[in-house]
Structure formats: C-alpha cells, structure tokens
Design a protein around this motif. Structure first.
Motif, mmCIF file in Angstrom:
data_model
loop_
_atom_site.group_PDB
_atom_site.id
_atom_site.type_symbol
_atom_site.label_atom_id
_atom_site.label_comp_id
_atom_site.label_asym_id
_atom_site.label_seq_id
_atom_site.Cartn_x
_atom_site.Cartn_y
_atom_site.Cartn_z
ATOM 1 N N UNK A 146 -6.835 6.986 7.895
ATOM 2 C CA UNK A 146 -6.669 5.630 7.381
ATOM 3 C C UNK A 146 -5.230 5.167 7.409
ATOM 4 N N UNK A 147 -4.295 6.077 7.079
ATOM 5 C CA UNK A 147 -2.876 5.711 7.074
ATOM 6 C C UNK A 147 -2.375 5.402 8.480
ATOM 7 N N UNK A 148 -2.832 6.161 9.459
ATOM 8 C CA UNK A 148 -2.444 5.886 10.850
ATOM 9 C C UNK A 148 -2.968 4.517 11.277
ATOM 10 N N UNK A 149 -4.195 4.193 10.902
ATOM 11 C CA UNK A 149 -4.751 2.880 11.231
ATOM 12 C C UNK A 149 -3.940 1.761 10.576
ATOM 13 N N UNK A 150 -3.489 2.003 9.347
ATOM 14 C CA UNK A 150 -2.708 0.990 8.641
ATOM 15 C C UNK A 150 -1.458 0.601 9.424
ATOM 16 N N UNK A 151 -0.854 1.564 10.094
ATOM 17 C CA UNK A 151 0.364 1.303 10.852
ATOM 18 C C UNK A 151 0.106 0.509 12.131
ATOM 19 N N UNK A 172 -7.327 16.003 -6.138
ATOM 20 C CA UNK A 172 -7.789 15.361 -4.906
ATOM 21 C C UNK A 172 -6.920 14.156 -4.570
ATOM 22 N N UNK A 173 -6.616 13.348 -5.585
ATOM 23 C CA UNK A 173 -5.791 12.162 -5.368
ATOM 24 C C UNK A 173 -4.380 12.535 -4.919
ATOM 25 N N UNK A 174 -3.822 13.566 -5.528
ATOM 26 C CA UNK A 174 -2.472 13.997 -5.149
ATOM 27 C C UNK A 174 -2.434 14.444 -3.691
ATOM 28 N N UNK A 175 -3.437 15.200 -3.271
ATOM 29 C CA UNK A 175 -3.466 15.663 -1.880
ATOM 30 C C UNK A 175 -3.539 14.491 -0.911
ATOM 31 N N UNK A 176 -4.396 13.522 -1.221
ATOM 32 C CA UNK A 176 -4.499 12.348 -0.362
ATOM 33 C C UNK A 176 -3.225 11.531 -0.333
ATOM 34 N N UNK A 177 -2.590 11.368 -1.504
ATOM 35 C CA UNK A 177 -1.359 10.586 -1.577
ATOM 36 C C UNK A 177 -0.232 11.239 -0.778
ATOM 37 N N UNK A 178 -0.099 12.538 -0.892
ATOM 38 C CA UNK A 178 0.961 13.231 -0.155
ATOM 39 C C UNK A 178 0.745 13.130 1.355
ATOM 40 N N UNK A 179 -0.524 13.196 1.761
ATOM 41 C CA UNK A 179 -0.831 13.038 3.185
ATOM 42 C C UNK A 179 -0.434 11.655 3.672
ATOM 43 N N UNK A 180 -0.811 10.630 2.922
ATOM 44 C CA UNK A 180 -0.474 9.255 3.302
ATOM 45 C C UNK A 180 1.031 9.040 3.308
ATOM 46 N N UNK A 181 1.723 9.612 2.340
ATOM 47 C CA UNK A 181 3.173 9.425 2.266
ATOM 48 C C UNK A 181 3.866 9.954 3.514
ATOM 49 N N UNK A 182 3.389 11.085 4.012
ATOM 50 C CA UNK A 182 3.983 11.626 5.230
ATOM 51 C C UNK A 182 3.859 10.661 6.397
ATOM 52 N N UNK A 183 2.691 10.029 6.526
ATOM 53 C CA UNK A 183 2.473 9.059 7.597
ATOM 54 C C UNK A 183 3.304 7.803 7.370
ATOM 55 N N UNK A 184 3.310 7.298 6.136
ATOM 56 C CA UNK A 184 4.035 6.062 5.838
ATOM 57 C C UNK A 184 5.539 6.228 6.005
ATOM 58 N N UNK A 215 0.838 -1.200 0.000
ATOM 59 C CA UNK A 215 0.000 0.000 0.000
ATOM 60 C C UNK A 215 0.872 1.249 0.000
ATOM 61 N N UNK A 216 1.930 1.238 0.812
ATOM 62 C CA UNK A 216 2.822 2.394 0.877
ATOM 63 C C UNK A 216 3.538 2.622 -0.449
ATOM 64 N N UNK A 217 4.044 1.535 -1.056
ATOM 65 C CA UNK A 217 4.754 1.661 -2.333
ATOM 66 C C UNK A 217 3.812 2.133 -3.434
ATOM 67 N N UNK A 218 2.583 1.591 -3.467
ATOM 68 C CA UNK A 218 1.603 2.015 -4.465
ATOM 69 C C UNK A 218 1.280 3.494 -4.290
ATOM 70 N N UNK A 219 1.204 3.945 -3.040
ATOM 71 C CA UNK A 219 0.924 5.358 -2.775
ATOM 72 C C UNK A 219 2.024 6.249 -3.317
ATOM 73 N N UNK A 220 3.273 5.832 -3.146
ATOM 74 C CA UNK A 220 4.397 6.617 -3.644
ATOM 75 C C UNK A 220 4.363 6.714 -5.167
ATOM 76 N N UNK A 221 4.080 5.582 -5.822
ATOM 77 C CA UNK A 221 3.992 5.576 -7.289
ATOM 78 C C UNK A 221 2.825 6.433 -7.772
ATOM 79 N N UNK A 222 1.687 6.305 -7.105
ATOM 80 C CA UNK A 222 0.512 7.068 -7.514
ATOM 81 C C UNK A 222 0.696 8.561 -7.268
#
Length: 231
Positions: free
Chosen positions: A82-87, A161-173, A41-48
């Motif tokens: 969601x990213x915090x829960x993933x961890x 919208x997708x970029x904003x969500x991805x950048x947020x998740x990347x910070x957590x991951x 999930x983390x790697x896919x987020x970085x690519x996306x």
C-alpha cells in the motif's frame, strides 16, 4: 497549525491506547489538512509509530506474540504494498481511498462480512489499506477479534501489529521523501505525550465496561466517517 496537530495527536494517542486501535481515525484527516493527503498519511504514520512504541511498552505483558505473529507478518506485507502504491498514484486518488477504505471496512464490520474470511486475509487487506490511505478501519479489528483474545490481550496484539505495519510504511515513506520538516517538527512536539497517553489509555481501558468500550470505538468511527464525508 502545529499546536492543533499536537493537540489532536494527544487525543489520538489516548484513544488508541484505550481501544487498541483508532488513532488514524483522527490523525489522518488532521494531518491531511495540515500537510496535504499524501504527506499527511506519512506524518500520521510517524506519529502513530511513536504511539505504538509506547503502547507496546505499556501492554508488554499482554502481547501474545505467538498468536499475533502471522498477523504481524501479513499486515507488514500489505502495508509495504500500500505504501509503494501511495508514492505512485495521483494525490486525488489518495483522498478518495481514505474515504473508500473507511466506508468499506465500516460496512464489512457492520454486516459481519469479514468474519467469513480468515484473519490472514483480513490482516493483509488491512495493511494494504493502511499503507495506501492511512487507515485500515475495522478490518484489522475483525482480524484480531478472530483470534479470540480477551480485551487486554487484544489491545496488546493490536499494538504490536500496528507497530509492525507503521515501521514498514515509514521505511517506504522515508525513501520516497514524504517525511517533510513540518511533519518532523510536529512529531518533536508530540513525542513527549506518548508515555503519558499510553499509561492513561491503559487505565481508561481497565475502567471501561464492555458497553462503554464498544461505544468509545463506534463514536470515534462515526465521527471520522462524518469528517471524511464532509471533506
């Protein structure tokens, strides 16, 4: 495995640029097989995220920032949760969440339940689903369509919208140590494909009729459903 992941990333980039969404439908299961559910999930987020940078650049004239601002903020908030829960949850829960998120969002779209709710609620739910399972499914699409945008503007809004969500998740991951050296190597090889795929996807978007555009999205969705159910 790196070569396969890069090839799948190229297809994902192209489809995502043409349809505005859908990249995670391919990348999440592929990266999950290569790296495991959580790291996948983390790697896919970085690519996306890299792909969405390219999409925002290509569709920059069609990004309705004022109309999409609320969705950007709420999707990012949901993605952070969601990213915090993933961890913090067992890896088996992540596998189950990927399947459940896809099936639930697919059912909501087909039965049009999502249209009875507001776009802000759908955006937050889509972000949370994306942060935890790697995919928001059609929930984000329903939220965007509720804005009443024409196709090119919808793709532009989806990219932002997708970029904003991805950048947020990347910070957590990144803070949680989920971005492995293997994931970074895949991104290194796949990154040069981003501008080519973004431009080709925009050209494909313009060439498709409405029926073909809908068929493209649901063909990918059905294929991802079958892939996840077979895991």
């Amino acid at each position: 495995m790196i070569a396969l992941a890069v090839a799948c990333a190229a297809v994902s980039f192209l489809l995502s640029s043409a349809a505005g969404m859908g990249g995670s439908l391919i990348l999440v299961p592929v990266m999950g097989l290569a790296l495991g559910p959580r790291e996948g999930v983390a790697a896919a987020t970085l690519l996306l995220a890299a792909n969405n940078v390219g999409k925002v650049a290509v569709y920059r004239a069609f990004v309705p920032w004022r109309a999409a601002l609320g969705l950007v903020v709420l999707t990012s908030a949901g993605a952070a949760l969601g990213a915090v829960l993933l961890l913090r949850v067992p890896e088996s829960w992540v596998q189950a969440a990927i399947v459940v998120a896809l099936l639930a969002s697919f059912t909501a779209e087909r039965r049009r339940w999502g249209r009875r709710a507001s776009s802000p609620l759908l955006a937050f739910a889509a972000g949370a689903s994306s942060g935890f399972s790697g995919t928001s499914g059609p929930l984000k699409g329903v939220a965007l369509r509720n804005l009443g945008l024409q196709r090119m503007w919808m793709v532009g809004a989806a990219s932002a919208v997708s970029l904003a969500g991805d950048l947020t998740k990347l910070g957590v991951f990144a803070g949680g140590g989920l971005l492995s050296p293997q994931a970074l190597r895949i991104v290194l090889f796949a990154a040069p494909l981003v501008p080519l795929a973004a431009l080709a996807g925009r050209r494909l978007n313009g060439a498709l009729g409405e029926r073909a555009f809908a068929a493209l999205f649901w063909t990918v969705m059905t294929g991802y459903s079958l892939r996840l159910l077979a895991v």
